[in-house]
Scaffold this active site. Structure first.
Site, PDB file in Angstrom:
ATOM      1  N   GLU A 210       0.805  -1.219   0.000  1.00 42.59           N
ATOM      2  CA  GLU A 210       0.000   0.000   0.000  1.00 42.59           C
ATOM      3  C   GLU A 210       0.847   1.282   0.000  1.00 42.59           C
ATOM      4  OE1 GLU A 210      -4.027  -1.537   2.220  1.00 42.59           O
ATOM      5  OE2 GLU A 210      -2.342  -0.976   3.485  1.00 42.59           O
ATOM      6  N   ALA A 211       1.931   1.269  -0.748  1.00 39.74           N
ATOM      7  CA  ALA A 211       2.745   2.483  -0.901  1.00 39.74           C
ATOM      8  C   ALA A 211       2.149   3.313  -2.030  1.00 39.74           C
ATOM      9  CB  ALA A 211       4.196   2.117  -1.168  1.00 39.74           C
TER      10      ALA A 211
END
Length: 477
Positions: free
Chosen positions: A283-284
């Site tokens: 989830e970057a």
């Protein structure tokens, strides 16, 4: 009706003859007494965790090749204890057992809400009783840094004061973390520490703002903040107490990033006897793809240089990873991330399967569940938590490429051990069976059998003080 054994063993053979009648006590006390007095044999052929357990009116016999196998025999022994009008009994039975997968884990997120050592130890006890052998501690996230380090004490001292919704925070001292590792090892569990990067790093910026990019405030971040309320939007240098994800990132061009990662990851590896260090990678959403690859490659290379095996979430497969890096798949059972996950096997690594729509313990059971979330394709009933098999998650993935399974428990809404118990039980039984037992569809590896067996553990869980969820799809007795 099958015996109330979770996870179901490799083979269970009833033996003619009367049951064993032990002296009264709790199930755990009875099992410990019987195990202490059992005839024990150390034999080749049972494997690193397998065992044979024979119960008759005359007593108990345990065969194993290792102390771990004998420990798991004792867990089965405790589940065999029944009660009738004459007191406790164990049926005459012969059990041969060996796990399907070598890695069987549960993850506890102590970053969103901090949980004290006593709660972590309780989770270890509960997991070990179901033959799980790994505790993944999610030690860092946007909301807090939870491990004190000698190399960088400022991380915990400046970034651990709060939790989600402004609840109290906390961190583990080095001595407390060592105690957790020792407590787990005594129950044949490893600890897998996670420093999530390059995203989920807002808390790092509270002590090292020079390493962190400005928050990326997308429409999604605004929507989640408005939907769940409280905490407000993320601000650089201000503790974050809401639950949106994807806005934070380390800076790939920060001059001090590599020495910082070498010191932090090196110390985490040094204080962890187990073989793995988890570096996140999920989830970057606000990180440039090239920067993401560069930072993941740096972090996994550093971990590999310490002698540990790097472990990452499946998104990290886009990077050039050290050969043998383990991937953890959190996508749905029919999700579009499967190809990313398969890349770990193509690079000589293996996969830990954590399909969110089946095994994420923080999902609600139904709309009425007082805590939990629903983003993983809606609520997850006990039936849905059981209705999957590790071999069917990633199409055409050979079973030897699967290291095992892990059930994550994220804690955005989870504040206490009672909350943990409510969401873990009974669904943790589904995860335990997926990791240990023969494939789904084998004898007794059906939902119909499982729901009867899990119902049979209700009295044992109550006796142990576990406040489980009495799900409507289980015929509790």
């Amino acid at each position: 009706m099958p015996l109330a054994l979770i996870p179901w063993p490799s083979s269970v053979t009833p033996v003619d003859g009367p049951p064993l009648r032990p002296q009264p006590g709790t199930r755990r006390e009875i099992a410990q007494r019987l195990a202490a007095s059992a005839e024990r044999l150390i034999l080749e052929g049972h494997g690193p965790e397998g065992y044979q357990l024979i119960v008759s009116a005359a007593g108990v016999r345990i065969e194993s090749s290792t102390a771990a196998g004998a420990f798991y025999a004792e867990q089965t022994l405790a589940q065999l204890v029944q009660l009738d009008a004459d007191g406790p009994l164990l049926p005459a039975v012969e059990i041969r057992d060996v796990p399907r997968f070598g890695y069987r884990g549960v993850m506890l997120d102590v970053a969103r809400h901090f949980h004290p050592v006593s709660t972590v130890e309780a989770v270890i006890d509960r997991a070990a009783a179901l033959k799980l052998n790994a505790l993944h501690l999610h030690l860092t996230d946007d909301q807090g840094w939870r491990l004190e380090l000698a190399s960088h004490p400022e991380l915990a001292h400046r970034a651990s004061g709060t939790s989600v919704d402004g609840d109290p925070g906390g961190f583990y001292t080095r001595a407390e973390y060592a105690g957790i590792v020792e407590y787990a090892a005594a129950r044949h569990m490893i600890v897998v520490p996670e420093f999530d990067l390059p995203g989920h790093t807002h808390a790092v910026g509270l002590s090292h703002p020079e390493l962190l990019a400005d928050p990326v405030i997308s429409e999604h971040i605004v929507e989640i903040t408005e939907q769940y309320g409280g905490g407000g939007l993320p601000e650089q240098g201000v503790p974050y107490t809401a639950i949106a994800v994807g806005f934070s990132s380390l800076r790939a061009d920060a001059p001090g990033l590599e020495p910082f990662l070498r010191e932090v990851l090196g110390e985490i590896a040094a204080v962890t006897p187990g073989p793995y260090v988890h570096v996140g990678g999920d989830e970057a959403l606000g990180t440039d793809p090239a920067d993401f690859r560069a930072m993941i490659e740096l972090a996994t290379r550093i971990v590999a240089e310490t002698g540990k095996t790097p472990l990452t979430w499946h998104e990290a497969s886009v990077a050039d990873l050290p050969r043998g890096t383990i991937g953890q798949y959190w996508g749905f059972r029919t999700g579009d991330h499967a190809e990313r996950a398969r890349a770990f096997a193509d690079k000589g690594g293996r996969l830990i399967l954590s399909p969110a729509d089946a095994i994420y313990l923080d999902m609600k059971y139904d709309a009425e569940t007082p805590i939990g979330l629903t983003w993983a394709d809606g609520p997850t009933s006990v039936a849905r938590s059981y209705d999957w098999d590790p071999a069917g998650v990633i199409p055409d993935l050979p079973e030897p490429a699967i290291l095992g399974v892990e059930a994550p428990l994220w804690t955005e809404t989870v504040r206490t051990l009672a909350d943990i118990d409510l969401l873990m039980f009974p669904r943790i039984g589904s995860a335990a069976e997926a990791g240990w037992s023969p494939p789904a569809g084998s004898a007794e590896r059906t939902w119909e059998s499982f729901r009867e067996r899990i119902a049979g553990l209700a009295e044992a869980w109550t006796e142990a003080g576990i406040g489980f969820h009495r799900a409507d799809d289980v015929p509790w007795r």
